[in-house]
Design an enzyme around this catalytic site. Structure first.
Site, PDB file in Angstrom:
ATOM      1  CG  ASP A 199      -2.278  -0.319   1.342  1.00 38.70           C
ATOM      2  OD1 ASP A 199      -2.863  -0.029  -0.082  1.00 38.70           O
ATOM      3  OD2 ASP A 199      -2.503  -0.497   2.120  1.00 38.70           O
TER       4      ASP A 199
ATOM      5  CE  LYS B 293      -4.886  -2.157  -0.980  1.00 38.30           C
ATOM      6  NZ  LYS B 293      -5.498  -0.569  -0.345  1.00 38.30           N
TER       7      LYS B 293
ATOM      8  CD  GLU C 184      -6.891   3.707   0.708  1.00 37.51           C
ATOM      9  OE1 GLU C 184      -8.278   4.727   0.688  1.00 37.51           O
ATOM     10  OE2 GLU C 184      -6.725   3.133   1.655  1.00 37.51           O
TER      11      GLU C 184
ATOM     12  CD  GLU D 125     -11.689  -1.384   2.801  1.00 36.74           C
ATOM     13  OE1 GLU D 125     -10.440  -0.993   2.271  1.00 36.74           O
ATOM     14  OE2 GLU D 125     -12.112  -1.413   3.865  1.00 36.74           O
TER      15      GLU D 125
HETATM   16  O1  KIV Z   1      -4.704  -1.751   3.962  1.00 35.03           O
HETATM   17  C1  KIV Z   1      -5.204  -2.420   3.414  1.00 35.03           C
HETATM   18  O2  KIV Z   1      -5.405  -3.931   4.808  1.00 35.03           O
HETATM   19  C2  KIV Z   1      -5.812  -2.902   2.706  1.00 35.03           C
HETATM   20  C3  KIV Z   1      -6.937  -4.150   2.652  1.00 35.03           C
HETATM   21  C4  KIV Z   1      -7.966  -3.803   3.190  1.00 35.03           C
HETATM   22  C5  KIV Z   1      -7.810  -4.192   1.229  1.00 35.03           C
HETATM   23  O3  KIV Z   1      -5.838  -1.657   1.791  1.00 35.03           O
END
Ligand code: KIV
Length: 259
Positions: free
Chosen positions: A82, A111, A113, A177
């Site tokens: 992330d 990843k 958002e 989500e």
């Molecule tokens: O940060 C995380 O764990 C996520 C998941 C909830 C998909 O983005």
């Protein structure tokens, strides 16, 4: 043991469900890597490990440390990291930070958002050879209210538009989500790439959960979590027994000392 590639994830659409879990540490990663297709080093670690109220305070250095530990033992799963809050404010900042994450952790993808608003950032990363996974619906980095998304027609249309926009921008998969089941179904039918649901129904191409939630480590978890263990209870009993042993001089015993 065959390494899971982005190509393989893409080919799974409409064929085999994709299983994903978060991991933040070496020991967990070793176990998850044996079975899961994707390991996400999620910024949820801010709340799960560090007791933060939201994921907004997670720093890129923290993500790098955890991602390094996870990736050091993950030989099979695709490892996605992330990008934390504010580290992809524009395409130049995003590239600088994502490049650093990829270089220092050796992970497979990042990843981000967001939907339509971040398509130029997604395209820039992909053009520069950084694979991106998308994340739409409830966005923990920017939402004010942690509630199910897609109940109103406006919201439903916006989330679908976001999904199509980031899919067209080149993400290889989209985390959806906490949205209504019907919306997740429509999105999954309308994008050519896999959708990975978390609180988004069985109609997604894959599923992801936060590992502490599914192992029952925390005190509570959202409705969409299925608990596969009650580690909270296991830990409580173990800690209680250890303390009792120490107090009653049963630990250490002969097996635990050097002669
Ligand atoms: O940060 C995380 O764990 C996520 C998941 C909830 C998909 O983005």
């Amino acid at each position: 043991m065959q390494k899971i590639t982005i190509k393989k994830i893409l080919q799974s659409k409409n064929k085999v469900p994709i299983a994903c879990l978060t991991a933040y540490s070496k020991n967990t990663s070793k176990i998850v890597d044996k079975y899961s297709d994707i390991i996400l080093v999620g910024d949820s670690l801010g709340m799960v490990l560090y007791g933060m109220k939201t994921t907004k305070d997670v720093k890129i250095e923290t993500m790098i440390l955890h991602a390094k530990a996870v990736k050091s033992v993950a030989k099979r799963s695709l490892v996605v990291v992330d990008m934390p809050y504010k580290t992809y404010a524009n395409k130049f900042v995003a590239y600088k930070n994502a490049k650093k994450v990829m270089k220092l952790t050796n992970c497979d993808a990042v990843k981000l958002e967001g939907g339509e608003k971040i398509t130029n950032i997604i395209k820039h990363l992909i053009k520069n050879k950084i694979p991106v996974m998308g994340h739409i619906g409830l966005l923990p980095q920017s939402t004010k209210r942690f509630k199910v998304k897609g109940r109103s027609l406006i919201e439903k249309k916006k989330i679908l538009k976001d999904a199509i926009a980031i899919s067209d921008s080149g993400v290889f998969a989209i985390v959806i989500e906490c949205v209504l089941e019907s919306l997740a179904k429509i999105i999954t039918k309308n994008v050519p790439i896999p959708t990975i649901g978390i609180g988004a129904s069985k109609f997604c191409d894959g599923q992801i959960l936060v590992i502490d939630d599914m192992l029952g480590l925390g005190d509570s978890a959202p409705k969409f979590v299925k608990k596969y263990a009650n580690l909270n209870k296991v830990m409580k009993v173990s800690v209680k027994n250890y303390v009792k042993d120490v107090k009653e001089r049963r630990f250490p015993n002969l097996k635990n000392v050097y002669k």
